[in-house]
Motif scaffolding. Sequence first.
Motif, short mmCIF file in Angstrom:
data_model
loop_
_atom_site.label_atom_id
_atom_site.label_comp_id
_atom_site.label_asym_id
_atom_site.label_seq_id
_atom_site.Cartn_x
_atom_site.Cartn_y
_atom_site.Cartn_z
N PRO A 27 7.54 -45.09 42.44
CA PRO A 27 8.04 -44.50 43.68
C PRO A 27 9.49 -44.03 43.54
CG PRO A 27 6.93 -46.57 44.11
CD PRO A 27 7.08 -46.46 42.62
N ASP A 28 9.79 -42.99 44.30
CA ASP A 28 11.15 -42.44 44.34
C ASP A 28 11.51 -42.22 45.81
OD1 ASP A 28 13.57 -41.32 43.63
OD2 ASP A 28 12.73 -39.35 43.18
N GLY A 29 12.30 -43.14 46.36
CA GLY A 29 12.69 -43.01 47.76
C GLY A 29 11.80 -43.76 48.73
N ARG A 30 10.71 -44.33 48.26
CA ARG A 30 9.83 -45.16 49.07
C ARG A 30 9.45 -46.39 48.27
NH1 ARG A 30 8.30 -40.22 49.70
NH2 ARG A 30 7.04 -39.12 51.10
N SER A 31 8.94 -47.39 48.93
CA SER A 31 8.45 -48.58 48.23
C SER A 31 7.07 -48.30 47.65
CB SER A 31 8.36 -49.76 49.20
OG SER A 31 7.28 -49.58 50.10
N ASP B 277 4.42 -50.02 48.25
CA ASP B 277 3.43 -50.16 49.31
C ASP B 277 3.40 -48.94 50.23
OD1 ASP B 277 2.92 -52.60 48.15
OD2 ASP B 277 3.99 -53.76 49.65
N GLU B 278 4.56 -48.36 50.50
CA GLU B 278 4.60 -47.13 51.30
C GLU B 278 3.89 -45.98 50.57
OE1 GLU B 278 8.76 -47.68 53.80
OE2 GLU B 278 8.87 -47.00 51.71
N GLU B 279 4.10 -45.88 49.26
CA GLU B 279 3.44 -44.83 48.48
C GLU B 279 1.93 -45.04 48.42
OE1 GLU B 279 4.38 -42.05 47.74
OE2 GLU B 279 6.48 -42.07 47.21
N VAL B 280 1.50 -46.29 48.30
CA VAL B 280 0.06 -46.56 48.30
C VAL B 280 -0.55 -46.13 49.63
CG1 VAL B 280 -1.68 -48.41 48.29
CG2 VAL B 280 0.14 -48.39 46.56
N ASP B 281 0.08 -46.51 50.73
CA ASP B 281 -0.41 -46.12 52.06
C ASP B 281 -0.46 -44.60 52.20
OD1 ASP B 281 -0.66 -48.80 52.74
OD2 ASP B 281 1.20 -48.85 53.92
N ARG B 282 0.58 -43.94 51.71
CA ARG B 282 0.65 -42.47 51.80
C ARG B 282 -0.47 -41.84 50.97
NH1 ARG B 282 3.26 -37.97 49.80
NH2 ARG B 282 4.06 -39.03 47.97
N ALA B 283 -0.70 -42.36 49.76
CA ALA B 283 -1.76 -41.83 48.89
C ALA B 283 -3.13 -41.98 49.56
CB ALA B 283 -1.74 -42.53 47.54
N VAL B 284 -3.36 -43.12 50.18
CA VAL B 284 -4.63 -43.35 50.88
C VAL B 284 -4.77 -42.38 52.05
CG1 VAL B 284 -5.93 -45.01 52.27
CG2 VAL B 284 -4.90 -45.72 50.09
N GLU C 130 6.63 -61.71 45.11
CA GLU C 130 7.96 -61.16 44.83
C GLU C 130 7.90 -59.68 44.46
OE1 GLU C 130 10.14 -63.65 42.12
OE2 GLU C 130 9.40 -65.47 43.07
N ASP C 131 7.01 -58.94 45.11
CA ASP C 131 6.91 -57.49 44.94
C ASP C 131 6.55 -57.07 43.51
OD1 ASP C 131 6.90 -54.94 46.14
OD2 ASP C 131 8.92 -54.53 45.42
N ARG C 132 5.87 -57.93 42.79
CA ARG C 132 5.45 -57.60 41.43
C ARG C 132 4.11 -56.89 41.45
NH1 ARG C 132 8.75 -59.94 37.83
NH2 ARG C 132 7.29 -59.79 36.12
N GLY C 133 3.75 -56.27 40.35
CA GLY C 133 2.43 -55.70 40.18
C GLY C 133 2.32 -54.23 40.56
N TRP C 134 1.09 -53.75 40.60
CA TRP C 134 0.79 -52.34 40.82
C TRP C 134 -0.54 -52.23 41.55
CZ3 TRP C 134 -0.13 -55.13 36.52
CH2 TRP C 134 -1.40 -55.09 35.98
N GLU D 279 3.23 -48.10 40.73
CA GLU D 279 3.91 -49.33 40.36
C GLU D 279 5.05 -49.61 41.35
OE1 GLU D 279 5.15 -48.43 36.38
OE2 GLU D 279 3.12 -48.69 35.60
N ARG D 280 5.70 -50.74 41.17
CA ARG D 280 6.84 -51.04 42.02
C ARG D 280 8.04 -50.24 41.55
NH1 ARG D 280 9.65 -56.57 40.35
NH2 ARG D 280 9.61 -56.27 38.11
#
Length: 118
Positions: A71-75, A77-84, A98-102, A116-117
């Motif tokens: 992500p660039d400028g978003r988290s 989780d925000e990018e995942v929601d946007r993609a969906v 702790e915000d790990r993973g993809w 990814e994060r």
Amino acid sequence: MRLRHVTVDCADPYQLATFWSRLTGWPVSGIDQPGDDEVLVEAPDPVPGLLFVRVAEPRTVKNRVHLDWKPDGRSRDEEVDRAVDLGATIHEDHRGPEDRGWVTLRDPEGNEFCIERQ
């Protein structure tokens, strides 16, 4: 040598390119239009573009190569929601504490990609 494009075989190049254009914020080439057999999403230089090419065969197996996005400028989780919201589906969720993973998603034609994060 320099990588010019990442090419994706697909059923509807313009439709899939439009999804990826919306997801990345990169434009579809001005010379491409619905019905074309090849459609380019133009990335900012020096990043390779995404070229979508019509093929007759349907996708039948898991991708052997996929793109990982940061992500660039978003988290993440925000990018995942946007993609969906744009038409992707979640395939596998590997988010951890702790915000790990993809998250592995599929585009509208089933091609896998990860977000990814940061």
